[in-house]
Design a protein around this motif. Structure first.
Motif, PDB file in Angstrom:
ATOM      1  N   ASN A 248     -57.001 -29.803  -8.725  1.00 51.66           N
ATOM      2  CA  ASN A 248     -56.201 -28.702  -8.441  1.00 51.66           C
ATOM      3  C   ASN A 248     -57.070 -27.915  -7.376  1.00 51.66           C
ATOM      4  OD1 ASN A 248     -54.632 -26.516  -8.705  1.00 51.66           O
ATOM      5  ND2 ASN A 248     -55.376 -25.865 -10.746  1.00 51.66           N
ATOM      6  N   PRO A 249     -57.068 -28.308  -6.093  1.00 50.37           N
ATOM      7  CA  PRO A 249     -57.938 -27.822  -4.757  1.00 50.37           C
ATOM      8  C   PRO A 249     -57.791 -26.402  -4.507  1.00 50.37           C
ATOM      9  CG  PRO A 249     -56.797 -29.683  -4.146  1.00 50.37           C
ATOM     10  CD  PRO A 249     -56.102 -29.276  -5.491  1.00 50.37           C
ATOM     11  N   ASN A 250     -56.750 -25.651  -4.738  1.00 48.49           N
ATOM     12  CA  ASN A 250     -56.471 -24.379  -4.206  1.00 48.49           C
ATOM     13  C   ASN A 250     -55.353 -23.767  -4.935  1.00 48.49           C
ATOM     14  OD1 ASN A 250     -53.958 -25.337  -2.805  1.00 48.49           O
ATOM     15  ND2 ASN A 250     -55.589 -26.515  -1.433  1.00 48.49           N
ATOM     16  N   ALA A 251     -54.827 -22.416  -4.477  1.00 46.44           N
ATOM     17  CA  ALA A 251     -54.131 -21.517  -5.214  1.00 46.44           C
ATOM     18  C   ALA A 251     -52.535 -22.316  -4.984  1.00 46.44           C
ATOM     19  CB  ALA A 251     -54.033 -20.296  -4.535  1.00 46.44           C
ATOM     20  N   VAL A 252     -52.251 -22.917  -3.744  1.00 51.21           N
ATOM     21  CA  VAL A 252     -51.072 -23.341  -3.683  1.00 51.21           C
ATOM     22  C   VAL A 252     -50.881 -24.692  -4.690  1.00 51.21           C
ATOM     23  CG1 VAL A 252     -49.503 -24.885  -2.174  1.00 51.21           C
ATOM     24  CG2 VAL A 252     -50.950 -23.000  -1.160  1.00 51.21           C
ATOM     25  N   THR A 253     -51.741 -25.467  -5.067  1.00 52.69           N
ATOM     26  CA  THR A 253     -51.660 -26.557  -5.953  1.00 52.69           C
ATOM     27  C   THR A 253     -51.740 -26.166  -7.288  1.00 52.69           C
ATOM     28  OG1 THR A 253     -53.970 -26.947  -6.079  1.00 52.69           O
ATOM     29  CG2 THR A 253     -52.764 -28.447  -4.403  1.00 52.69           C
ATOM     30  N   ASN A 254     -52.315 -24.904  -7.751  1.00 53.22           N
ATOM     31  CA  ASN A 254     -52.249 -24.366  -8.858  1.00 53.22           C
ATOM     32  C   ASN A 254     -50.901 -23.654  -9.118  1.00 53.22           C
ATOM     33  OD1 ASN A 254     -54.057 -23.461 -11.227  1.00 53.22           O
ATOM     34  ND2 ASN A 254     -53.214 -21.345 -10.589  1.00 53.22           N
ATOM     35  N   LEU A 255     -50.107 -23.075  -8.115  1.00 52.98           N
ATOM     36  CA  LEU A 255     -48.758 -22.865  -8.124  1.00 52.98           C
ATOM     37  C   LEU A 255     -47.972 -23.867  -8.583  1.00 52.98           C
ATOM     38  CD1 LEU A 255     -46.613 -20.523  -8.411  1.00 52.98           C
ATOM     39  CD2 LEU A 255     -46.751 -20.491  -5.682  1.00 52.98           C
ATOM     40  N   LEU A 256     -48.156 -25.092  -7.743  1.00 55.23           N
ATOM     41  CA  LEU A 256     -47.174 -26.072  -8.034  1.00 55.23           C
ATOM     42  C   LEU A 256     -47.194 -26.875  -9.292  1.00 55.23           C
ATOM     43  CD1 LEU A 256     -47.753 -28.112  -4.346  1.00 55.23           C
ATOM     44  CD2 LEU A 256     -45.773 -27.261  -5.377  1.00 55.23           C
ATOM     45  N   GLN A 257     -48.354 -26.791  -9.851  1.00 57.76           N
ATOM     46  CA  GLN A 257     -48.776 -27.397 -11.423  1.00 57.76           C
ATOM     47  C   GLN A 257     -47.968 -26.520 -12.431  1.00 57.76           C
ATOM     48  OE1 GLN A 257     -52.829 -28.437 -11.797  1.00 57.76           O
ATOM     49  NE2 GLN A 257     -52.772 -29.623  -9.963  1.00 57.76           N
ATOM     50  N   ILE A 258     -48.033 -25.026 -12.114  1.00 59.23           N
ATOM     51  CA  ILE A 258     -47.517 -24.030 -13.099  1.00 59.23           C
ATOM     52  C   ILE A 258     -45.847 -24.406 -13.117  1.00 59.23           C
ATOM     53  CG2 ILE A 258     -47.008 -21.827 -13.201  1.00 59.23           C
ATOM     54  CD1 ILE A 258     -49.843 -21.064 -12.376  1.00 59.23           C
ATOM     55  N   LEU A 259     -45.482 -24.408 -11.799  1.00 64.91           N
ATOM     56  CA  LEU A 259     -43.923 -24.459 -11.927  1.00 64.91           C
ATOM     57  C   LEU A 259     -43.598 -26.054 -12.171  1.00 64.91           C
ATOM     58  CD1 LEU A 259     -43.074 -23.194  -8.208  1.00 64.91           C
ATOM     59  CD2 LEU A 259     -42.699 -22.019 -10.440  1.00 64.91           C
ATOM     60  N   ALA A 260     -44.253 -27.030 -11.941  1.00 66.91           N
ATOM     61  CA  ALA A 260     -43.973 -28.384 -12.556  1.00 66.91           C
ATOM     62  C   ALA A 260     -44.122 -28.413 -14.083  1.00 66.91           C
ATOM     63  CB  ALA A 260     -45.058 -29.299 -11.805  1.00 66.91           C
ATOM     64  N   MET A 261     -44.961 -27.665 -14.728  1.00 71.43           N
ATOM     65  CA  MET A 261     -45.077 -27.809 -16.281  1.00 71.43           C
ATOM     66  C   MET A 261     -44.144 -27.006 -16.936  1.00 71.43           C
ATOM     67  SD  MET A 261     -48.488 -25.760 -17.561  1.00 71.43           S
ATOM     68  CE  MET A 261     -49.763 -26.074 -16.059  1.00 71.43           C
ATOM     69  N   TRP A 262     -43.927 -26.168 -15.965  1.00 72.37           N
ATOM     70  CA  TRP A 262     -42.766 -25.217 -16.793  1.00 72.37           C
ATOM     71  C   TRP A 262     -41.102 -25.364 -16.449  1.00 72.37           C
ATOM     72  CZ3 TRP A 262     -43.425 -18.913 -15.939  1.00 72.37           C
ATOM     73  CH2 TRP A 262     -42.916 -18.312 -16.746  1.00 72.37           C
ATOM     74  N   CYS A 263     -40.730 -26.169 -15.355  1.00 72.26           N
ATOM     75  CA  CYS A 263     -39.523 -26.447 -14.981  1.00 72.26           C
ATOM     76  C   CYS A 263     -38.606 -26.820 -15.944  1.00 72.26           C
ATOM     77  CB  CYS A 263     -39.543 -26.810 -13.375  1.00 72.26           C
ATOM     78  SG  CYS A 263     -40.030 -28.951 -13.701  1.00 72.26           S
ATOM     79  N   ILE A 264     -38.864 -27.993 -16.526  1.00 71.36           N
ATOM     80  CA  ILE A 264     -37.840 -28.493 -17.552  1.00 71.36           C
ATOM     81  C   ILE A 264     -37.965 -27.785 -18.916  1.00 71.36           C
ATOM     82  CG2 ILE A 264     -37.711 -30.581 -18.774  1.00 71.36           C
ATOM     83  CD1 ILE A 264     -38.419 -32.376 -16.738  1.00 71.36           C
ATOM     84  N   PRO A 265     -38.955 -27.270 -19.441  1.00 66.74           N
ATOM     85  CA  PRO A 265     -38.828 -26.542 -20.667  1.00 66.74           C
ATOM     86  C   PRO A 265     -37.966 -25.386 -20.365  1.00 66.74           C
ATOM     87  CG  PRO A 265     -41.084 -27.160 -20.176  1.00 66.74           C
ATOM     88  CD  PRO A 265     -40.336 -27.551 -19.116  1.00 66.74           C
ATOM     89  N   ALA A 266     -38.119 -24.429 -19.042  1.00 65.10           N
ATOM     90  CA  ALA A 266     -37.359 -23.502 -18.910  1.00 65.10           C
ATOM     91  C   ALA A 266     -35.697 -23.752 -18.496  1.00 65.10           C
ATOM     92  CB  ALA A 266     -37.887 -22.655 -17.702  1.00 65.10           C
ATOM     93  N   ALA A 267     -35.390 -25.089 -18.145  1.00 69.16           N
ATOM     94  CA  ALA A 267     -34.308 -25.219 -17.795  1.00 69.16           C
ATOM     95  C   ALA A 267     -33.416 -25.663 -18.982  1.00 69.16           C
ATOM     96  CB  ALA A 267     -34.281 -26.586 -16.677  1.00 69.16           C
TER      97      ALA A 267
END
Length: 561
Positions: A248-267
């Motif tokens: 998790n090198p930076n804020a962008v990858t951190n945001l990508l990981q947050i959206l990745a783990m949230w997308c299916i449970p939210a959908a």
């Protein structure tokens, strides 16, 4: 506070941008009718059925669906155990990593099969490149597909008029081929683009500023990171997980990981509304989960921003908040968000150390895992919320003296008994083993921090295992036969007892004749029901777990004030 609010709003806006179209795609991917997706994916799926020897794809009842699920998972569990016991003999082991001992192999195989990914070993030193790929990454796909298949089967039972809930193997293969693999490829490419390594090299040697040489672990990190978040798996290629600069090198990858783990449970709740032809009800369930999540997020952010109470008491400045155990590149806002989401979605991956949270801040990961239905893991968390929704309807029906109904089907004693079993097993497998651990030196010898924090370490470990989360209160010496076996058993019970109970509820509801809606029917698609559902979730959670939280984080907070 203003900067944090903007960051939180940005994440929420991006979530809606991703979740709504993904919900429509999920509905299309699992549709019984022929769709445009079949033209592209069907050839791959048919090949898998042919290789696996699956010839019958007829829809089944809940019992056969459950047997198929357990059989597939048991077979994969056996393969996983053998891979871990024999990894020293297999190729792609340039680091000469040894085989795992039996109890750790059992714990690790169970952990990844149950979508928990609790790691009693350090990622880069405990597994070879081969086992990271064909064991860890493979199990992350299959365990997530199991949970997603269960969610779709339960939703299908509530929406259809037949006596079947689907075919497990078809749902399972579709979850992998149509959902998880495409998403994983996209997220992997984004992670590589923003600095996450993807290579078969196990090590690289660099020269430090002092002129010394240092060996740095590498491997196929990006591909593992993508499915670990998309599948709400957790774990990590490296021991320090998503706090590691390669994961998790930076804020962008951190945001990508947050959206990745949230997308299916939210959908999933939105998909549910589409499948049952009552989109309002789907949004009510989504709003219920989001409301609880936002309250929890506010609590942890405010607690961490206020600083460590022990240091505040000594007169140290808390202007920067409590940064202990957090990465400077993420700060308190994104560390708090990641902590709340990884325990809400039962992912278990971490970008900061939960053991270093302030006592009040640590209540949030505890609470979200204990509730185990605020978005939750891949499918299972949403199904747990449906269970609470049925319970809320039942209680509301009793209060008004009317037979409770949910989506046109009467809720009767059989369904409630099954739901009570699923409700009771969760606290039982957390509180019971915790008590046993405190009663024997096999459990207490692992505690590294005496007093109330030590209680939190033990309870957190079993809470994480029981909720199939996988995060840990680091400092607990958990790589022992006692902890490997006890948490392994807890993970199995936490995963499969509730799944089978909820599939049985789904099977029971398919047998009932739909009841026409009348003026007296209790509506489940408005704000009133959302408020009742929130109350039901919080009251049951508080009554069940509040006493043990008093002995841990709350007592620790009071003791240092």
């Amino acid at each position: 506070m203003g900067n944090a609010t903007l960051q939180f709003l940005l994440v929420l806006m991006l979530l809606f941008v991703v979740a709504v179209p993904l919900a429509k795609y999920l509905h299309l991917a699992f549709s019984k009718e022929t769709t445009k997706l079949d033209r592209f994916f069907s050839p791959f799926e048919k090949l898998i059925y042919r290789v696996a020897g699956i010839k019958n794809l007829e829809e089944t009842g809940w019992k056969k669906y459950s047997v198929s699920l357990l059989f597939a998972n048991a077979a994969l569990l056996g393969i996983a155990y053998l891979l871990l016991r024999l990894q020293n003999l297999l190729p792609l082991n340039p680091g000469k990593i040894a085989n795992m001992e039996p109890t750790l192999s059992f714990n690790t195989a169970v952990s990844f099969m149950t979508n928990t990914n609790l790691q009693h070993y350090s990622g880069e030193t405990g597994l070879t490149i081969l086992t990271q790929m064909i064991f860890v990454t493979m199990m992350m796909f299959t365990s997530a597909a199991t949970g997603l298949a269960v969610a779709i089967a339960v939703i299908r039972a509530l929406s259809s008029k037949g006596k079947t809930i689907g075919n497990f193997y078809q749902d399972y293969v579709r979850a992998i081929i149509r959902i998880l693999l495409p998403l994983a490829v996209v997220v992997t490419l984004f992670l590589v683009a923003f600095g996450v390594p993807q290579t078969l090299d196990a090590r690289t040697t660099v020269t430090t500023l002092e002129g010394n040489t240092q060996n740095i672990a590498l491997g196929p990190v990006a591909s593992l990171e993508s499915i670990k978040h998309i599948g709400t798996n957790g774990g990590g290629f490296f021991g320090v997980n998503s706090a590691h600069p390669f994961e998790n090198p930076n804020a962008v990858t951190n945001l990508l990981q947050i959206l990745a783990m949230w997308c299916i449970p939210a959908a999933l709740p939105i998909t549910y509304g589409m499948m049952v032809k009552n989109r309002k009800q789907g949004w009510v369930l989504f709003g219920t989960m989001l409301a609880i999540f936002l309250v929890m997020l506010t609590v942890i952010y405010c607690a961490e921003q206020a600083g460590n109470p022990a240091l505040n008491k000594l007169g140290f400045s808390s202007a920067q908040g409590s940064m202990e155990g957090k990465e400077v590149r993420f700060g308190i806002p994104l560390s708090s968000f990641f902590t709340a989401l990884t325990t809400a979605a039962t992912t278990g991956t971490v970008n900061n150390m939960h053991d270093t949270l302030t006592p009040i801040g640590s209540l949030v990961p505890f609470g979200l895992m204990m509730l185990n239905n605020v978005f939750g893991g891949e499918g299972v968390g949403f199904v747990n919320l449906l269970m609470y929704a049925i319970l809320a309807v039942f209680l509301a029906g009793l209060m008004v003296g009317r037979t409770p109904e949910f989506l046109g089907r009467k809720i009767e004693p059989r369904e409630m008994k099954l739901i009570v079993i699923a409700l009771l097993i969760h606290p039982l497998i957390i509180l019971g083993p915790s008590a046993i651990a405190f009663m024997t030196h096999l459990g207490t010898d692992a505690i590294s921090n005496a007093g109330f924090h030590g209680i939190s370490q033990v309870v957190y470990e079993f809470t994480s295992a029981g909720a199939n989360n996988g995060s840990g209160f680091e400092g607990l010496g958990d790589n022992t036969p006692f902890w490997n076996i006890s948490t392994g058993i807890v993970m199995l019970l936490g995963r499969y007892v509730s799944i089978i109970a909820l599939l049985a509820v789904a099977g029971s509801l398919t047998q009932k004749q739909p009841v026409p809606e009348t003026m007296g029917t209790f509506r489940t698609d408005n704000a009133t029901f959302g408020a009742i559902l929130i109350g039901t979730v919080l009251i049951i959670g508080a009554l069940t777990f509040f006493p043990v939280l008093v002995l841990g984080p709350i007592a620790e907070f009071l003791s240092i004030r």
